[in-house]
Design an enzyme around this catalytic site. Structure first.
Site, short mmCIF file in Angstrom:
data_model
loop_
_atom_site.label_atom_id
_atom_site.label_comp_id
_atom_site.label_asym_id
_atom_site.label_seq_id
_atom_site.Cartn_x
_atom_site.Cartn_y
_atom_site.Cartn_z
N TYR A 55 0.84 -1.20 0.00
CA TYR A 55 0.00 0.00 0.00
C TYR A 55 0.87 1.25 0.00
CZ TYR A 55 0.90 1.27 4.87
OH TYR A 55 1.50 1.68 6.03
N ARG A 74 7.53 3.91 -5.44
CA ARG A 74 7.76 3.04 -4.28
C ARG A 74 6.74 1.89 -4.26
NH1 ARG A 74 8.00 5.69 1.64
NH2 ARG A 74 5.75 5.81 1.32
N LYS A 173 6.54 -1.91 1.61
CA LYS A 173 5.45 -1.26 2.35
C LYS A 173 4.25 -2.19 2.26
CE LYS A 173 3.63 3.37 3.01
NZ LYS A 173 3.60 3.23 4.45
N GLU A 206 13.10 2.70 13.18
CA GLU A 206 12.10 3.69 12.82
C GLU A 206 10.88 3.54 13.72
OE1 GLU A 206 10.55 2.87 8.87
OE2 GLU A 206 10.66 0.72 9.23
N1 PMP Z 1 8.26 4.04 8.31
C1 PMP Z 1 7.10 3.34 8.34
C2 PMP Z 1 7.10 1.99 8.95
C3 PMP Z 1 5.93 3.88 7.80
O1 PMP Z 1 4.78 3.18 7.81
C4 PMP Z 1 5.97 5.18 7.25
C5 PMP Z 1 4.72 5.80 6.70
N2 PMP Z 1 4.54 5.46 5.37
C6 PMP Z 1 7.19 5.88 7.23
C7 PMP Z 1 8.32 5.27 7.78
C8 PMP Z 1 7.31 7.26 6.64
O2 PMP Z 1 7.21 7.19 5.22
P1 PMP Z 1 6.72 8.43 4.36
O3 PMP Z 1 7.55 9.58 4.72
O4 PMP Z 1 6.95 7.99 2.94
O5 PMP Z 1 5.28 8.64 4.67
#
Ligand code: PMP
Length: 321
Positions: A55, A74, A173, A206
Site C-alpha cells: 500500500y 515506491r 510497504k 524507525e
Molecule cells: N516508516 C514506516 C514503517 C511507515 O509506515 C511510514 C509511513 N509510510 C514511514 C516510515 C514514513 O514514510 P513516508 O515519509 O513515505 O510517509
C-alpha cells in the site's frame, strides 16, 4: 447530503481522527468508483487472509497529490519485491487517484492506495490469485493537534523489534503490519504517540509509521537504510533539504543511548510532515529550532511543489472547483 450531516464513525484514537470513515464516501474498487457501503472485497482475498499485498499513503494539498510519482514508484518497488504484478501502469493509477478525489470533492485529503494479491483459494501460493485487488479511498485530511507541533510528542522505545530485513524487509510497504501494530500497542499503553523499534542488533530503526531523526552536536542523525527501515519519502526530502541548507547529515547505526543524549528529536511521515518529540521513554527534549527550521522549509517545499504541479495543467483538480 451536506458534509456536516455525514456521520463520522470509528474514531477511537484519542490523538487523531485521521482514520475515520463514513458510508457516504466514494471508494475505488477494481476500476469502479462505488459508495463505501457497497465497497467490498472477497473474504478469500489473500490481502485479508495473509496480509499479502502492499500500500501507499499519500497526502493531497489544495487538490494536488504531493510527490505522487515518488509514491507510485515506491508502490511498484514494493510490488516487485513481493513478485506482484500490478495490472495498471503509473499513469492509470494517477488517474484513478484523482478520480477518487473528484468523486469525493476533496482538496485536502489523505489517500490510501492498496494493492493486494487478490482473491484465491486457501494456500500461500500467489499463483492461486489470478487478479490483484486495487482499492483507493480518500478522506478529508484532519490536521494533527497544534499542540503536537508546539510542545512535541511522546515516544517510547518498544520491546518489539523491527522485522529482520532478511525476513520481511521493512523496504516493502506491505499489508503485513503486525510488527508495527505490536509496537504501537506498547506505545498506547504508555500514553505515547509513537514507538521506535530497534533492530535485531539493538540499533535504532524507525517508528511504527514514521522515520526518526535527532540532532547531536549540530549534526542531523537518522538511521541508515541498512538498519532495516522504510525509505520514507519525507525522510528523503528532509535529508536533501538539510544538506541544501549546509546541515551535516549522518545516516548511520545508532543506539538508543545516542538518541537519549541528543539535543532534539523529531519524526517524519507524509501526514505528520515534521513532528517534534518532547520525550523518549524518560528522557526529555526541548522543541528546538532545528526541528522548527526543517518543518518550515519542508512546508515551503510543499507549497512550491503544489504550485509547480498546478502550473503544469491541464489539471484534474479543476473539475473539482
Ligand atoms: N516508516 C514506516 C514503517 C511507515 O509506515 C511510514 C509511513 N509510510 C514511514 C516510515 C514514513 O514514510 P513516508 O515519509 O513515505 O510517509
Amino acid at each position: 447530503m451536506s458534509k456536516n450531516t455525514i456521520p463520522f464513525i470509528n474514531c477511537t484514537d484519542p490523538y487523531h481522527t485521521l482514520q475515520c470513515y463514513n458510508d457516504f464516501m466514494y471508494v475505488y474498487v477494481n476500476g469502479k468508483i462505488v459508495h463505501a457501503r457497497e465497497a467490498f472485497i472477497s473474504v478469500f482475498d489473500h490481502g485479508f487472509l495473509y496480509g499479502d499485498g502492499i500500500y501507499e499513503t499519500l497526502r493531497v494539498y489544495d487538490g494536488a497529490v504531493f510527490k505522487l510519482a515518488e509514491h507510485l514508484i515506491r508502490l511498484f518497488r514494493s510490488a516487485s519485491l513481493i513478485g506482484l504484478s500490478i495490472p495498471l501502469n503509473i499513469d492509470h493509477l494517477k488517474i484513478a487517484i484523482y478520480e477518487t478525489l473528484i468523486a469525493n470533492a476533496l482538496r485536502n485529503a489523505y489517500v490510501r492506495l492498496t494493492v493486494s494479491r487478490g482473491k484465491g483459494s486457501i494456500g500461500l501460493d500467489p499463483d492461486l490469485c489470478p487478479e490483484p485487488t486495487i482499492v483507493i479511498f480518500a478522506q478529508e485530511f484532519k490536521e494533527y493537534p497544534k499542540e503536537f507541533y508546539k510542545n512535541g510528542i511522546h515516544l517510547i522505545i518498544s520491546a518489539t523489534r523491527r522485522n529482520y530485513k532478511k525476513a520481511v524487509s521493512p523496504q516493502i510497504k506491505s499489508l503485513n503490519f503486525l510488527n508495527n501494530i505490536l509496537a504501537k500497542m506498547e506505545a498506547k499503553k504508555k500514553n505515547a504517540l509513537e514507538a521506535v523499534m530497534l533492530n535485531v542488533h539493538g540499533k535504532l530503526t524507525e517508528g511504527s509509521v514514521s522515520n526518526i531523526f535527532f540532532y547531536k552536536e549540530r549534526t542531523l542523525c537518522t538511521p541508515s537504510l541498512e538498519c532495516g527501515i522504510l525509505d520514507g519519502i519525507t525522510r528523503g526530502m528532509i535529508i536533501d533539504l538539510a544538506l541544501r541548507e549546509g546541515i551535516q547529515v549522518n545516516k548511520g547505526q545508532f543506539t538508543k543511548k545516542d538518541m537519549y543524549s541528543a539535543e532534539e528529536v523529531f519524526i517524519t511521515n507524509t501526514t505528520m510532515e515534521v513532528m517534534p518529540v518532547s520525550q523518549v521513554d524518560d528522557q526529555r527534549y526541548i522543541v528546538g529550532n532545528g526541528a522548527k527550521f526543517l518543518r518550515t522549509i519542508y512546508q515551503q517545499e510543499v507549497k512550491a511543489y503544489i504550485a509547480e504541479v498546478k502550473a503544469k495543467g491541464p489539471s484534474l483538480w479543476a473539475e473539482n472547483e
